[in-house]
Motif scaffolding. Structure first.
Motif, short mmCIF file in Angstrom:
data_model
loop_
_atom_site.label_atom_id
_atom_site.label_comp_id
_atom_site.label_asym_id
_atom_site.label_seq_id
_atom_site.Cartn_x
_atom_site.Cartn_y
_atom_site.Cartn_z
N GLN A 190 60.49 49.31 31.99
CA GLN A 190 59.58 49.06 33.10
C GLN A 190 58.22 49.67 32.78
O GLN A 190 58.10 50.59 31.98
CB GLN A 190 60.15 49.66 34.39
N TYR A 191 57.17 49.16 33.43
CA TYR A 191 55.81 49.54 33.06
C TYR A 191 55.06 50.09 34.27
O TYR A 191 55.55 50.10 35.39
CB TYR A 191 55.09 48.32 32.46
N LYS A 248 52.39 44.67 31.08
CA LYS A 248 53.05 45.89 30.58
C LYS A 248 52.27 47.09 31.07
O LYS A 248 51.85 47.12 32.21
CB LYS A 248 53.15 45.81 29.05
N PHE A 249 52.08 48.09 30.23
CA PHE A 249 51.28 49.24 30.64
C PHE A 249 49.81 48.86 30.66
O PHE A 249 49.32 48.13 29.78
CB PHE A 249 51.48 50.43 29.69
N LEU A 268 52.73 53.60 23.96
CA LEU A 268 52.92 52.75 25.13
C LEU A 268 52.67 51.29 24.77
O LEU A 268 51.76 50.98 23.98
CB LEU A 268 51.97 53.16 26.26
N GLU A 269 53.44 50.39 25.35
CA GLU A 269 53.21 48.95 25.18
C GLU A 269 52.16 48.52 26.20
O GLU A 269 52.40 48.56 27.41
CB GLU A 269 54.50 48.17 25.42
N ALA A 324 58.01 55.63 35.23
CA ALA A 324 57.96 54.19 35.51
C ALA A 324 59.36 53.62 35.69
O ALA A 324 59.62 52.85 36.62
CB ALA A 324 57.24 53.46 34.37
N VAL A 368 56.84 57.12 30.76
CA VAL A 368 57.86 56.08 30.66
C VAL A 368 59.00 56.36 31.63
O VAL A 368 59.49 55.46 32.33
CB VAL A 368 58.38 55.99 29.21
#
Length: 1682
Positions: free
Chosen positions: A2-3, A41-42, A35-36, A190, A187
């Motif tokens: 999850q973001y 996403k993020f 982080l993505e 989230a 992370v």
């Protein structure tokens, strides 16, 4: 994964320095690299701050990781600003306003968590707490990181309140691993936010010792939307997680509603929290309209019933929490009133644009407590803990506080000895009859608080409408019994609302009342109205106030608030409620206001210290409200040397004394409080309590015996422990009252106050005003509690006063003053306290007899006239004379249960010895002698066995208070409370476990001895038994063991403690033997049976079953809990909140012993069921013409009556017997009038028994209260009509389910009629002849093959897939678009990427290959890379994908609208109310959406063959038999749009050839459609379409929904069996067929076998059409159908 949206706020001040700033930049760079980053996403933002704040880039500036890293890596960006100071609070506000909003890219509205990472190097120059609290209240999780000289306390104040959200590092080396720590925290936060965070930061105020039944009623209508509904799911999970969910603790039920309510699960469905959370996590979102009233009605009729798991009959708190997002489309007031009258406490939480007035009509009173509103769904998260605390506080209030409130109210109003109270009640036509009954009940409840008598409190009632009429004046009824009977006889007069004229008439009534009094007494007028007056009220109301009459105005519903203020005179005396049923809650507030002035004016020496939280979390305006709170409490008290002293301590991190405890006048107190300045800082309540403990130790108390109070007010959780310091204060006999606001911790409040009745929790500072009266009331009534016997009990007191020459004149005057004080604090009346006085020297002179005076004034006059006699003192003759004065012929009331006392006052030794005969007479007569004399020993007094001596002298004025307290304590110890019972059997079951200290065990024995001494022990009066328990059980003595008190008391004194564990369940089972005839029980003779359980801990074994067995044996169970006893378990044992008592220490048993005794003395009220049997006379006349009909009717009625009188299965409160009352009525019944006039709010059930078969359906819509029994049609000629009615009445008596079954109910009613042939409808007789049809199943298989061949046309596939194919190509292009990005990076035009490769060197090229590897999944399409321009359009391709999802969203909404369109068949919906329970089953699927694949013709052929069994080759129509047909379409992750279109076409072709059911006649097919993946989702229900074309149109609108979930066919099958076919049509001719179309095998196979067995049991024919081999489905059904 999850973001989230993440914003970094970096200190750019000179404290940080350039070197450390660059180190921090590298930490952020490494953090971001982990982080993505992307659109979905993020997202990352960056700001720098010092004295001001600057934004580097906001959340939607960069959409790739590379671009973010390039910006941060650039040596020129971000620029180090080197500010000379830090304003962190200002910077946090900047973040909240600039970054966390939709315009800068925040996705909070879409459910993405919001995270702020704040890095600082020095303490802020401004206050960070308000800003941090504000940003956290918006749902932002704050991570604080400190370097260099940062303040750890400040980091804690900024961060989310958990250790994992703040870090402090000292050395530069420590920064190396910081990026990993930050990224993992981001992370994890989230993920936990999405999946339901179960971290230490989530408090759970009701996690222990709570018990309740809670129904959540959740709005699932259109305007919520899927994203907001996901936030609602998370909110529900968080709230439920904080509750102690177990079968014997908190039970949870959930109902979702739109236009139709759906029971997701009932109270008894789940007993494990994990099961409930899992269900809520997958809760489906339906959309549609919003009919809140209909939903509340459903909850009232179906959810709070024994069948659904409610424990209301055991007095377990019943709570409903309504969560709604808008105004209801139907009426809510009547439905909500019905629910509240059932005893359900209703919370209402509104989201967004709700109608607050509507919420107030729904919720319980007061609305300030039970109604909450948030701006949007995002604000639900910070509301979680507040709602938990409110629920927890309500549970504790119901269990621990409510039962004792009535006692407190009566105790406080004892001081109001004389008053004239008139009620002026509105009887106009606008008030409905049930509401007028509420008014009568309100009057009775108010009256019961006061001591009613001719010279005490008197009550009169005037009713008005157009004109006023006096029901009765204040002199007419002078006792409670006659007064209550008179109120019950008041009938509503009807008419307009003439309040002004009625007020004018009240002046004469008050004048007449005043003439009947010997002196002026307080006068009160309480006006109750529900509307605006048609005449003026200002002038008559003003005239009443000028006469000195205190007026109260109570408005209900449509009452005008401005007019109420004119009547009441001030806002403090004006009360408004939305509903009449809330009047009962107003009673306490109004009575407190009437009684407070008198109670508080007589408040003696009292010390009050305020301990006020001044921490930074409290806003400036909020701090002002705390000051006003203190000032208003002070104004209600009398401050001064002989009354109240006030002190004030403020605290945050450290406590400070604002002003010392002193005797300030009120004006000076106002000034001192106003001058107080807020400290700010952290909240350390424990340290402040330690300071207060020392403060009380150091007080110079000149007021002997002063009562002491500490009032603690805080808005947050203490950072240090509070339990030990708070207990230390309470051990000093200081009463601690705790007030918690907003973020206060409920558990800590309880540790501070020590008991639930000493704590108060409110949601906001505005509600402090509501607590002012309550807290001042607690202070004013507390000191009088020990000596309440002089106000409540009957006693004869004779003063024997030494008038000899040895008594000095000043001492004699003090004796007289002492007597007058005793008279003042007593209620002087023939049924309360009587006084007599004897003055003695050598002789005894009676000054006045017990029955000579009936009011205090005459007694005062007689005492004032007393003069010393002179001579010498001889006590014997005076005591003999006192004995005669106490005789019955002189006014003594010993025969009527009055306690008798002789108080001897002398300052010299007696000159004579008391005769032994006199000593024996006092002992036998139970006359208590109390002496007040000099400290010298006097053998003459010592010879009086049992005489209580007080060695104090009247020579000292300061000793007067001590003498008074000592004597009053002795009197109340010996006083026998009034007892309504003359006989009872009482068994004590006492805890002897190791947790009880030996000295506490002795205190418990003393408590038992006191209780026994109060009652007359005799085989024909009161008997006592005793048993002790721990790990084992020990019977001490049985009920018939002793006939007198003395040997019984000695046995108790000799009882040794067992020690061991606490096994209450075992002890309860063993104690049942003490209630047998052999043990002396007189239960068979109707003597009340009582069991008192005393324990200091929670039982190690279950108690519910054991306690239930005892209570069902008509034994009243009472439970006393001490220290660590569980109040929840006490309630389970006693079965009633009125029967439980709780104290913190064994020393406090003295405080409840009189309440316990009153409980033994109060007769138990029986459970009563009133049954009115109405007989239709017109039908009887028809029966009279038939031979033998009258005899048959008589036999049936006799059977009915016999079975009714045998009803015994109703759950009554422990020890309460069932009383069935039956009455007969004869009338001509008219279905259009008589039945509809019955009010379902006051009648639990209406059951119709037709005398003729033809009238069966005429009354179907009129019945209510039968639960699911509505399906069973009753007839007078049924062979078991008596049993059937007994069952129906039993269900109604248990407040059973009144569920309706909608369209299925209608079909069910016709089914039996069709079989019997009594009422077959035209055209529906055909099915009755087709009994051999089942044999055709085998032959019909061939037809099924033909059907499949018709579907096999793959020519259609190219068309549909053609469209799909083009989209597929676009999709591939989109994928290449990703590679297109990488192509851009390779272009010379992106020097940033080139720079990256340069920095990385050779590894950088390997990195490029890695990128290609990640795209390797796309394989050969790399050729399309030649299309460089097309590559540029790649991003647009990705946007195209998003757009496709958007289209799906629109289609979803159309689906919801479809539900609304379906809802238009209103006429059918009328029968639907009974079908509501059916919808829930079909709406139950938690599924999202699914997809499927291609394949398998063979199975399809077989499926069609099975379907063909319902069709006849000889018939033109198919199906031959009535059929309920379900299609389930695969929507799992493998299914493409083209495959889905194929499945939809299969369904379309099948339905085209079917005859669809279009009416009530059971013929044709009803069709339902659902989809499934890992969870099922309902699309079309059986009852939605009565026309084939309408169905086909709805089917065509059914759109493909992409899913990432796997396929679970077994789950879908079980869903169909349990939910959809739950409402299948009745009758053995009806065929039930379920068709499952699948693209491949199921990912989970264990549930398929269970589904096969369920299908077989329910006679459901399964059909599976698969596009590939599915042996895992075939085998279970082959085995299951052998």
């Amino acid at each position: 994964m999850q973001y989230a949206d993440v914003v970094f706020l970096v200190d750019g001040s000179q404290y940080m320095g350039l070197s450390r700033f660059n180190q921090i930049r590298n930490v952020i760079l490494k953090t971001v690299s982990q982080l993505e980053i992307g659109v979905d996403k993020f997202q990352v933002g960056l700001a720098q701050y010092g004295m001001s704040t600057h934004s580097d880039f906001v959340l939607n500036t960069f959409q790739t990781n590379a671009k973010v890293r390039n910006y941060i890596r650039n040596i020129r960006r971000p620029t180090f600003r080197g500010s000379r100071g830090l304003r962190t609070g200002n910077a946090i506000d900047f973040l909240r306003k600039t970054f966390f909003n939709e315009s800068t890219g925040s996705r909070q509205a879409q459910g993405f968590p919001q995270i702020a990472v704040i890095i600082t190097s020095e303490s802020s120059r401004d206050n960070v707490i308000p800003a941090a609290r504000e940003i956290r209240s918006k749902g932002v999780k704050v991570i604080s990181i400190g370097v260099k000289n940062s303040s750890l306390d400040e980091l804690k104040d900024i961060a989310f309140p958990s250790k994992q959200f703040y870090f402090q590092v000292d050395a530069g080396d420590a920064l190396v691993g910081l990026s990993n720590k930050i990224s993992s925290t981001i992370v994890r936060t989230a993920q936990e936010e999405f999946q339901f965070r179960e971290s230490s930061s989530q408090t759970a105020p009701c996690q222990s010792d709570s018990i309740a039944d809670i129904i959540f009623l959740v709005d699932g209508s259109d305007n919520i939307g899927p994203i907001n509904f996901q936030l609602l799911r998370i909110f529900l999970q968080n709230v439920i997680f904080g509750l102690d969910v177990k079968a014997d603790k908190v039970r949870i039920g959930l109902v979702q509603y739109n236009k139709v309510p759906t029971e997701e699960f009932y109270l008894g469905t789940y007993h494990q929290k994990s099961e409930i959370l899992e269900h809520v996590r997958s809760l489906p979102y339906w959309g549609g309209g919003r009919m809140t009233g209909n939903a509340i009605n459903f909850v009232w009729r179906n959810c709070f019933t024994p069948l659904s798991g409610s424990r209301a009959t055991n007095e377990i708190p019943q709570i409903m929490v309504l969560i709604t997002s808008g105004e209801s489309q139907d009426q809510v007031e009547e439905q909500a009133e019905s629910l509240r009258r059932k005893g359900v406490i209703v919370f209402a939480l509104g989201i967004g644009n709700v109608n607050v007035t509507e919420l107030k009509k729904i919720a319980s009173y007061p609305s300030e407590t039970y109604v909450s509103r948030v701006k949007d769904f995002i604000q639900l998260s910070p509301t979680t803990e507040i709602l938990q605390k409110k629920i927890c506080s309500e549970i504790n209030r119901q269990i621990s506080v409510v039962a004792g409130q009535e006692d407190d109210l009566k105790q406080g109003c004892i001081q109001t000895e004389e008053a004239d109270i008139f009620f002026l009640i509105d009887g106009s036509t606008s008030i409905e009859l049930p509401h007028f009954e509420d008014v009568r009940s309100f009057l009775i409840e108010v009256v019961n608080v006061f001591n009613i008598g001719a010279d005490q409190v008197r009550v009169g009632v005037v009713q008005y409408a157009t004109d006023p009429i006096i029901e009765f004046g204040v002199t007419q009824y002078t006792n409670k019994t006659s007064l209550e009977a008179a109120i019950k006889k008041i009938s509503q007069i009807g008419g307009n609302t003439g309040t002004g004229l009625a007020l004018s008439h009240m002046k004469d009534h008050f004048r007449e009342a005043a003439r009947s009094r010997r002196s002026t007494v307080p006068r009160y007028l309480i006006t109750i109205t529900d509307g605006q007056s048609h005449d003026d009220v200002k002038i008559p109301a003003g005239e009443l106030m000028q006469q000195g009459i205190t007026t109260y105005a109570v408005g209900v519903g449509q009452a005008d608030t401005a007019e109420l203020e004119l009547i009441g005179g001030t806002k403090e005396r004006v009360y408004y409620v939305d509903n009449f049923d809330a009047l009962k809650y107003l009673k306490n507030r109004i009575v407190q206001q009437i009684c407070s002035p008198e109670a508080c004016s007589k408040l003696g020496h009292t010390d009050i210290v305020f301990l006020i939280d001044g921490s930074g979390s409290i806003g400036m305006n909020e701090f002002v409200k705390m000051k006003e709170f203190m000032i208003n409490i002070v104004d209600k008290l009398t401050t001064g040397p002989d009354h109240v002293r006030i002190g004030l301590i403020q605290y945050s991190a450290d406590p400070e004394e604002e002003f010392p405890l002193n005797e300030y006048p009120s004006e000076e107190l106002h000034e001192l409080i106003h001058k107080m300045k807020q400290l700010a800082g952290r909240t350390e309540t424990g340290k402040a309590l330690n300071f207060a403990a020392d403060y009380f130790d150091k007080l110079t108390v000149s007021q002997t015996g002063a009562s002491q109070f500490l009032i603690v007010v805080t808005d947050g959780e203490s950072q240090d422990g509070v339990l030990t310091p708070a207990k230390n204060i309470r051990d000093k006999q200081v009463t601690v009252l705790a007030v918690g606001i907003r973020d206060a911790n409920i558990t800590q409040l309880l540790e501070i106050g020590g008991a639930h009745d000493k704590i108060n929790y409110i949601e906001k500072f505005d509600l402090l005003k509501d607590l002012e009266e309550k807290i001042s009331w607690q202070i004013c009534i507390a000191p009088d509690g020990k000596f309440v016997c002089l106000k409540t009990d009957a006693m004869d007191i004779v003063f024997v006063i030494d008038g000899s020459s040895d008594t000095q004149p000043d001492a004699f005057e003090r004796m007289k003053s002492f007597m007058m004080t005793m008279v003042n604090i007593s209620v002087v009346a023939s049924d309360h306290v009587q006084f007599a006085a004897i003055l003695f020297n050598e002789k005894a002179d009676v000054q006045f007899q017990l029955n000579q005076f009936r009011n205090k004034m005459e007694i005062h006059k007689a005492i004032n006239q007393m003069q010393p006699l002179g001579g010498t003192a001889a006590i014997t003759h005076a005591l003999n004379q006192a004995k005669q004065v106490l005789a019955t012929d002189k006014g003594g009331r010993k025969a009527h249960g009055a306690s008798q006392f002789i108080i001897v006052m002398t300052n010299v030794e007696a000159r004579d010895l008391i005769q032994q005969q006199l000593v024996d007479d006092f002992r036998k007569s139970e006359i208590t002698v109390i002496t007040v004399r000099t400290p010298r020993r006097n053998e003459a007094f010592l010879r009086i066995e049992g005489a209580n001596e007080t060695d104090l002298s009247f020579q000292s004025p300061d000793a007067m208070n001590q003498i008074m307290n000592s004597i009053l304590q002795q009197i109340c110890e010996k006083t026998k409370p009034d007892c309504e019972l003359q006989e009872a059997d009482i068994v004590f079951l006492v805890d002897g476990s190791t947790s009880i200290d030996p000295k506490d065990f002795r205190l418990m024995k003393s408590f038992l001895e006191y209780v026994i001494r109060v009652f007359p022990v005799d085989p024909n009066k009161f008997q006592f038994g005793l048993a002790q328990f721990s790990t084992r059980y020990d019977k001490v003595f049985e009920l018939n063991a002793f006939a007198t008190k003395i040997p019984m008391l000695r046995k108790i004194e000799d009882m040794d403690q067992l020690t061991g564990n606490t096994n209450i369940g075992m002890a309860l089972r063993e104690t049942a033997d003490l209630f047998t005839k052999k043990a002396g029980s007189r239960k068979s003779s109707g003597v009340p049976q009582n069991l008192l359980v005393i324990t200091d801990g929670e039982s190690t074994d279950p108690v519910v079953a054991s306690a239930k067995n005892i209570s069902q044996d008509k034994i009243n169970i009472f439970a006393v809990g001490i220290k660590d006893a569980s109040e929840t378990q006490l309630l389970q044992i006693a079965g009633s909140t009125e029967n439980i008592f709780f104290v913190q220490e064994f020393e406090d048993l003295d405080k409840i012993k009189r309440r316990v005794i009153r409980s033994f003395c109060t007769p138990s009220a029986d459970c009563i069921i009133d049954v009115a049997i109405g007989i239709d006379v017109s039908s009887l006349k028809q029966l009279q013409t038939t031979p033998g009909s009258q005899l048959k009717m008589q036999m049936h009625l006799n059977s009915i009556i016999d079975r009714m009188l045998d009803l015994h299965n109703i759950s009554c409160k422990g020890g309460h017997g069932l009383n069935m009352r039956v009455d007969f009525h004869k009338s001509k019944m008219d279905t259009a009038f008589d039945f509809k006039s019955i009010d379902s709010r006051s009648v639990n059930a209406l059951i119709v028994v037709p005398l003729e078969t033809k009238s069966t359906d005429n009354f179907a819509e009129l019945e209510f209260g039968r639960g699911f029994g509505y399906r069973n049609k009753l007839r007078i000629d049924m062979p078991d009509i008596g049993n059937a009615l007994m069952s129906e009445i039993g269900n109604a008596g248990q407040e059973g389910s009144r569920g309706y079954a909608g369209e299925d109910g209608t079909m069910g009613s016709r089914g039996p009629v069709g079989v019997t042939g009594a009422q077959g409808a035209d055209g529906c007789q055909g099915p009755r002849g087709l009994k051999g049809s089942r044999g055709y199943r085998g032959a019909k298989g061939d037809s099924g093959l033909n059907g499949v061949d018709g579907i096999n046309g793959k020519e259609g596939d190219p068309g549909t897939p053609g469209l799909g194919g083009e989209k597929g190509a676009d999709g591939n292009t989109g994928s290449k678009g990703v590679q297109g990005f990488k192509g851009e990076r390779g272009d010379p035009g992106l020097p940033g990427d080139t720079g990256e490769v340069g920095l990385d060197g050779t590894p950088g090229q390997a990195g490029n290959e890695g990128n290609r590897g990640s795209n390797g999944a796309f394989g050969s399409p790399g050729i399309r890379g030649e299309k460089g321009l097309t590559g540029v359009q790649g991003p647009m391709g990705r946007e195209g994908d998003i757009g496709a999802k958007g289209n799906e969203g629109f289609n979803g909404r159309k689906g919801m609208d479809g539900s609304d369109e379906i809802g238009t068949p209103g006429p059918k919906g009328r029968e639907g109310p009974r079908g509501y329970p059916g919808f829930p089953g079909q709406l139950g699927p938690n599924g999202i959406t699914g997809t499927s694949g291609v394949g398998g013709r063979a199975q399809r052929a077989k499926g069609a063959g099975i379907l063909a069994t319902c069709c006849s080759s000889k018939s033109l129509e198919c199906p031959v038999y009535p059929m309920d047909l379900v299609f389930a379409l695969d929507m799992s992750q493998e299914v493409t749009p083209s495959i889905f279109n194929r499945m939809r076409k299969i369904v379309n072709d099948f339905v085209q050839d079917l005859k669809v059911t279009e009416g009530a006649c059971p013929e044709g097919a009803r069709v339902a459609v659902l989809s499934y993946s890992s969870t099922p989702k309902m699309h079309i229900r059986f009852t939605e379409f009565r026309k084939k074309q309408a169905f086909l149109k709805a089917l065509a609108k059914l759109n493909y929904e992409q899913s990432a979930d796997y396929r679970n066919i077994g789950l879908a099958m079980r869903f169909v069996a349990r939910n959809i076919f739950k409402r299948a049509r009745g009758g053995f001719l009806v065929r039930k067929v379920a068709v499952f179309i699948t693209n491949g095998p199921s990912q989970e196979t264990t549930s398929i076998m269970s589904a096969a067995l369920e299908f077989k049991a329910l006679d459901i024919t399964p059909v599976v059409i698969s596009f590939s081999r599915v042996p895992e489905i075939q085998l279970p059904f082959q085995v299951g159908y052998l």
